[in-house]
Design a protein around this motif. Structure first.
Motif, PDB file in Angstrom:
ATOM      1  N   SER A   2       0.828  -1.198   0.000  1.00 33.71           N
ATOM      2  CA  SER A   2       0.000   0.000   0.000  1.00 33.71           C
ATOM      3  C   SER A   2       0.868   1.255   0.000  1.00 33.71           C
ATOM      4  O   SER A   2       1.973   1.268   0.548  1.00 33.71           O
ATOM      5  CB  SER A   2      -0.923   0.016   1.221  1.00 33.71           C
ATOM      6  OG  SER A   2      -0.159   0.023   2.412  1.00 33.71           O
ATOM      7  N   LEU A   3       0.375   2.287  -0.639  1.00 36.87           N
ATOM      8  CA  LEU A   3       1.036   3.591  -0.636  1.00 36.87           C
ATOM      9  C   LEU A   3       0.442   4.483   0.433  1.00 36.87           C
ATOM     10  O   LEU A   3       1.150   5.191   1.145  1.00 36.87           O
ATOM     11  CB  LEU A   3       0.889   4.246  -2.011  1.00 36.87           C
ATOM     12  CG  LEU A   3       1.460   5.652  -2.176  1.00 36.87           C
ATOM     13  CD1 LEU A   3       2.970   5.632  -1.992  1.00 36.87           C
ATOM     14  CD2 LEU A   3       1.089   6.222  -3.541  1.00 36.87           C
ATOM     15  N   LEU A   4      -0.870   4.420   0.561  1.00 40.09           N
ATOM     16  CA  LEU A   4      -1.594   5.252   1.522  1.00 40.09           C
ATOM     17  C   LEU A   4      -2.516   4.373   2.348  1.00 40.09           C
ATOM     18  O   LEU A   4      -3.241   3.538   1.804  1.00 40.09           O
ATOM     19  CB  LEU A   4      -2.411   6.313   0.777  1.00 40.09           C
ATOM     20  CG  LEU A   4      -3.254   7.261   1.626  1.00 40.09           C
ATOM     21  CD1 LEU A   4      -2.365   8.225   2.405  1.00 40.09           C
ATOM     22  CD2 LEU A   4      -4.234   8.036   0.756  1.00 40.09           C
ATOM     23  N   GLY A  21     -14.482   6.947  11.640  1.00 49.39           N
ATOM     24  CA  GLY A  21     -13.746   5.699  11.778  1.00 49.39           C
ATOM     25  C   GLY A  21     -13.466   4.967  10.482  1.00 49.39           C
ATOM     26  O   GLY A  21     -13.641   3.751  10.399  1.00 49.39           O
ATOM     27  N   ILE A  22     -13.016   5.691   9.468  1.00 49.13           N
ATOM     28  CA  ILE A  22     -12.772   5.070   8.162  1.00 49.13           C
ATOM     29  C   ILE A  22     -11.427   4.354   8.132  1.00 49.13           C
ATOM     30  O   ILE A  22     -10.405   4.891   8.558  1.00 49.13           O
ATOM     31  CB  ILE A  22     -12.837   6.128   7.039  1.00 49.13           C
ATOM     32  CG1 ILE A  22     -14.282   6.575   6.839  1.00 49.13           C
ATOM     33  CG2 ILE A  22     -12.260   5.583   5.738  1.00 49.13           C
ATOM     34  CD1 ILE A  22     -14.466   7.598   5.736  1.00 49.13           C
ATOM     35  N   ASP A  23     -11.453   3.144   7.600  1.00 45.73           N
ATOM     36  CA  ASP A  23     -10.242   2.378   7.283  1.00 45.73           C
ATOM     37  C   ASP A  23     -10.170   2.246   5.767  1.00 45.73           C
ATOM     38  O   ASP A  23     -11.150   1.855   5.127  1.00 45.73           O
ATOM     39  CB  ASP A  23     -10.287   0.983   7.913  1.00 45.73           C
ATOM     40  CG  ASP A  23     -10.184   1.023   9.429  1.00 45.73           C
ATOM     41  OD1 ASP A  23      -9.205   1.580   9.942  1.00 45.73           O
ATOM     42  OD2 ASP A  23     -11.098   0.499  10.088  1.00 45.73           O
ATOM     43  N   LEU A  24      -9.006   2.543   5.213  1.00 43.20           N
ATOM     44  CA  LEU A  24      -8.869   2.517   3.758  1.00 43.20           C
ATOM     45  C   LEU A  24      -7.408   2.304   3.387  1.00 43.20           C
ATOM     46  O   LEU A  24      -6.513   2.869   4.015  1.00 43.20           O
ATOM     47  CB  LEU A  24      -9.359   3.832   3.149  1.00 43.20           C
ATOM     48  CG  LEU A  24      -9.438   3.913   1.626  1.00 43.20           C
ATOM     49  CD1 LEU A  24     -10.545   2.989   1.104  1.00 43.20           C
ATOM     50  CD2 LEU A  24      -9.711   5.344   1.183  1.00 43.20           C
ATOM     51  N   THR A  25      -7.182   1.480   2.372  1.00 44.98           N
ATOM     52  CA  THR A  25      -5.839   1.242   1.855  1.00 44.98           C
ATOM     53  C   THR A  25      -5.852   1.490   0.356  1.00 44.98           C
ATOM     54  O   THR A  25      -6.748   1.020  -0.344  1.00 44.98           O
ATOM     55  CB  THR A  25      -5.386  -0.207   2.134  1.00 44.98           C
ATOM     56  OG1 THR A  25      -5.350  -0.415   3.550  1.00 44.98           O
ATOM     57  CG2 THR A  25      -3.989  -0.461   1.564  1.00 44.98           C
ATOM     58  N   ALA A  27      -3.366   1.353  -3.133  1.00 44.71           N
ATOM     59  CA  ALA A  27      -2.113   0.826  -3.679  1.00 44.71           C
ATOM     60  C   ALA A  27      -1.479   1.815  -4.647  1.00 44.71           C
ATOM     61  O   ALA A  27      -2.158   2.675  -5.208  1.00 44.71           O
ATOM     62  CB  ALA A  27      -2.394  -0.496  -4.398  1.00 44.71           C
ATOM     63  N   PRO A  28      -0.174   1.701  -4.867  1.00 47.50           N
ATOM     64  CA  PRO A  28       0.490   2.574  -5.845  1.00 47.50           C
ATOM     65  C   PRO A  28      -0.141   2.418  -7.228  1.00 47.50           C
ATOM     66  O   PRO A  28      -0.394   1.299  -7.689  1.00 47.50           O
ATOM     67  CB  PRO A  28       1.940   2.066  -5.844  1.00 47.50           C
ATOM     68  CG  PRO A  28       2.124   1.408  -4.521  1.00 47.50           C
ATOM     69  CD  PRO A  28       0.799   0.795  -4.197  1.00 47.50           C
ATOM     70  N   GLY A  29      -0.422   3.534  -7.878  1.00 49.42           N
ATOM     71  CA  GLY A  29      -0.991   3.511  -9.209  1.00 49.42           C
ATOM     72  C   GLY A  29      -2.481   3.245  -9.272  1.00 49.42           C
ATOM     73  O   GLY A  29      -3.068   3.240 -10.358  1.00 49.42           O
ATOM     74  N   GLU A  30      -3.110   3.052  -8.129  1.00 47.77           N
ATOM     75  CA  GLU A  30      -4.538   2.756  -8.114  1.00 47.77           C
ATOM     76  C   GLU A  30      -5.361   4.026  -8.305  1.00 47.77           C
ATOM     77  O   GLU A  30      -4.971   5.113  -7.886  1.00 47.77           O
ATOM     78  CB  GLU A  30      -4.930   2.093  -6.791  1.00 47.77           C
ATOM     79  CG  GLU A  30      -6.391   1.670  -6.735  1.00 47.77           C
ATOM     80  CD  GLU A  30      -6.735   0.928  -5.458  1.00 47.77           C
ATOM     81  OE1 GLU A  30      -7.781   0.247  -5.450  1.00 47.77           O
ATOM     82  OE2 GLU A  30      -5.984   1.030  -4.470  1.00 47.77           O
ATOM     83  N   ARG A  31      -6.523   3.870  -8.950  1.00 49.36           N
ATOM     84  CA  ARG A  31      -7.471   4.968  -9.079  1.00 49.36           C
ATOM     85  C   ARG A  31      -8.738   4.577  -8.312  1.00 49.36           C
ATOM     86  O   ARG A  31      -9.468   3.674  -8.723  1.00 49.36           O
ATOM     87  CB  ARG A  31      -7.789   5.248 -10.549  1.00 49.36           C
ATOM     88  CG  ARG A  31      -6.567   5.680 -11.334  1.00 49.36           C
ATOM     89  CD  ARG A  31      -6.937   6.246 -12.698  1.00 49.36           C
ATOM     90  NE  ARG A  31      -7.588   5.285 -13.570  1.00 49.36           N
ATOM     91  CZ  ARG A  31      -6.942   4.451 -14.397  1.00 49.36           C
ATOM     92  NH1 ARG A  31      -5.612   4.455 -14.433  1.00 49.36           N
ATOM     93  NH2 ARG A  31      -7.610   3.618 -15.171  1.00 49.36           N
ATOM     94  N   LEU A  32      -8.951   5.254  -7.198  1.00 51.12           N
ATOM     95  CA  LEU A  32     -10.076   4.965  -6.318  1.00 51.12           C
ATOM     96  C   LEU A  32     -11.078   6.108  -6.405  1.00 51.12           C
ATOM     97  O   LEU A  32     -10.706   7.278  -6.291  1.00 51.12           O
ATOM     98  CB  LEU A  32      -9.600   4.811  -4.876  1.00 51.12           C
ATOM     99  CG  LEU A  32     -10.689   4.716  -3.800  1.00 51.12           C
ATOM    100  CD1 LEU A  32     -11.411   3.375  -3.886  1.00 51.12           C
ATOM    101  CD2 LEU A  32     -10.096   4.917  -2.413  1.00 51.12           C
ATOM    102  N   GLY A  64       4.507   4.293   4.554  1.00 53.87           N
ATOM    103  CA  GLY A  64       4.933   3.689   5.806  1.00 53.87           C
ATOM    104  C   GLY A  64       5.190   4.660   6.937  1.00 53.87           C
ATOM    105  O   GLY A  64       5.534   4.226   8.046  1.00 53.87           O
ATOM    106  N   GLN A  65       4.994   5.964   6.697  1.00 53.41           N
ATOM    107  CA  GLN A  65       5.249   6.972   7.717  1.00 53.41           C
ATOM    108  C   GLN A  65       3.936   7.593   8.195  1.00 53.41           C
ATOM    109  O   GLN A  65       3.046   7.878   7.394  1.00 53.41           O
ATOM    110  CB  GLN A  65       6.162   8.079   7.168  1.00 53.41           C
ATOM    111  CG  GLN A  65       7.508   7.589   6.670  1.00 53.41           C
ATOM    112  CD  GLN A  65       8.365   7.004   7.779  1.00 53.41           C
ATOM    113  OE1 GLN A  65       8.464   7.585   8.865  1.00 53.41           O
ATOM    114  NE2 GLN A  65       8.989   5.865   7.515  1.00 53.41           N
ATOM    115  N   ASP A  66       3.838   7.806   9.493  1.00 52.37           N
ATOM    116  CA  ASP A  66       2.665   8.451  10.067  1.00 52.37           C
ATOM    117  C   ASP A  66       2.727   9.948   9.780  1.00 52.37           C
ATOM    118  O   ASP A  66       3.607  10.655  10.264  1.00 52.37           O
ATOM    119  CB  ASP A  66       2.629   8.207  11.579  1.00 52.37           C
ATOM    120  CG  ASP A  66       1.339   8.690  12.238  1.00 52.37           C
ATOM    121  OD1 ASP A  66       0.598   9.476  11.600  1.00 52.37           O
ATOM    122  OD2 ASP A  66       1.083   8.312  13.388  1.00 52.37           O
TER     123      ASP A  66
END
Length: 239
Positions: A2-4, A21-25, A27-32, A64-66
């Motif tokens: 994952s990128l974000l 309380g949203i959880d979301l992943t 990926a690099p290059g993904e269009r969401l 990977g950074q907060d």
């Protein structure tokens, strides 16, 4: 990989908890694509990722950074750019100067003044014009071009087609083709479901500050999305 990543993210709009309380992943290059009715929390969610709106709880993890407590400027420098609803251009500045504002991010990459003008050729004869004198479609092109000039790894597009004529929307999306064909990760808020299905890899449906359904565009139908959009279908998640 994952990128974000967003973990249990919450954000308030005044006294209202707009993101719950949203959880979301992503990926690099993904269009969401994020879809939902007005007031679903989409804009607040994007602004919280961009650092314009403070999170009241949860985390935003980028590479990977907060980055939950980084400022908006720091997030732009890290590689996250927002094209806000309403464009937010400097109306008294020229088109060229509006674009050059992005150079302060000091990020290098494919996008620069020349490549942006190549992607948005309709702006070439307008470079010396004031941003306030442009049509809505031209202003949207400037706003997107300005964000691209920061060479983002994640581009947040809020309501690309809002208030634009169908011809203007078509022009903006045609100019975005080079971006969509590349590896830039895009999170898009778009009311036009036909556009959404044509450009996104994955759709997340928001309702009252929560993601109530998500899935790949080849796994969801327009009718299903509309059902989640208005809360007529129970929450469900696929991939």
């Amino acid at each position: 990989m994952s990128l974000l990543q967003v973990h249990a993210l919450e954000a308030c709009h005044g006294q209202l908890k707009a993101v719950k309380g949203i959880d979301l992943t992503v990926a690099p290059g993904e269009r969401l694509a994020l879809v939902g009715a007005n007031g679903a929390g989409k804009t607040t969610f994007l602004k919280t990722i961009a650092g314009i709106h403070a999170a009241s709880a949860g985390k935003v993890i980028f590479e990977g950074q907060d980055i939950t407590h980084l400022t908006a400027n720091q997030r732009v420098a890290a590689g996250i750019a927002l094209v806000p609803e309403g464009r937010r251009l400097f109306g008294s500045m020229t088109v060229a100067d509006n674009l050059r504002v992005a150079l302060s991010a000091k990020r290098t990459g494919f996008w620069n003044f020349d490549t942006v003008i190549d992607a948005f050729p309709q702006l070439k004869p307008k470079l010396s014009a004031l941003a306030s004198s442009l049509s809505g479609g031209q202003q949207q092109s400037v706003a997107i071009g300005r964000a691209l000039m920061t060479n983002p790894q994640v581009l947040l597009l809020d309501e690309v087609s809002l208030g634009l004529s169908p011809i203007a929307v078509q022009g903006v999306y045609q100019s975005l083709q080079s971006l969509m064909a590349g590896q830039t990760t895009v999170i898009l808020v778009e009311q036009d479901l036909q556009r959404t299905f044509s450009v996104a890899h994955r759709i997340a449906c928001m309702l009252e500050g929560q993601i109530v359904a998500r899935g790949r565009t080849d796994e969801l139908t327009r009718e299903e999305v509309m059902g989640y959009y208005f809360g007529h279908r129970p929450a469900k998640e696929t991939t």
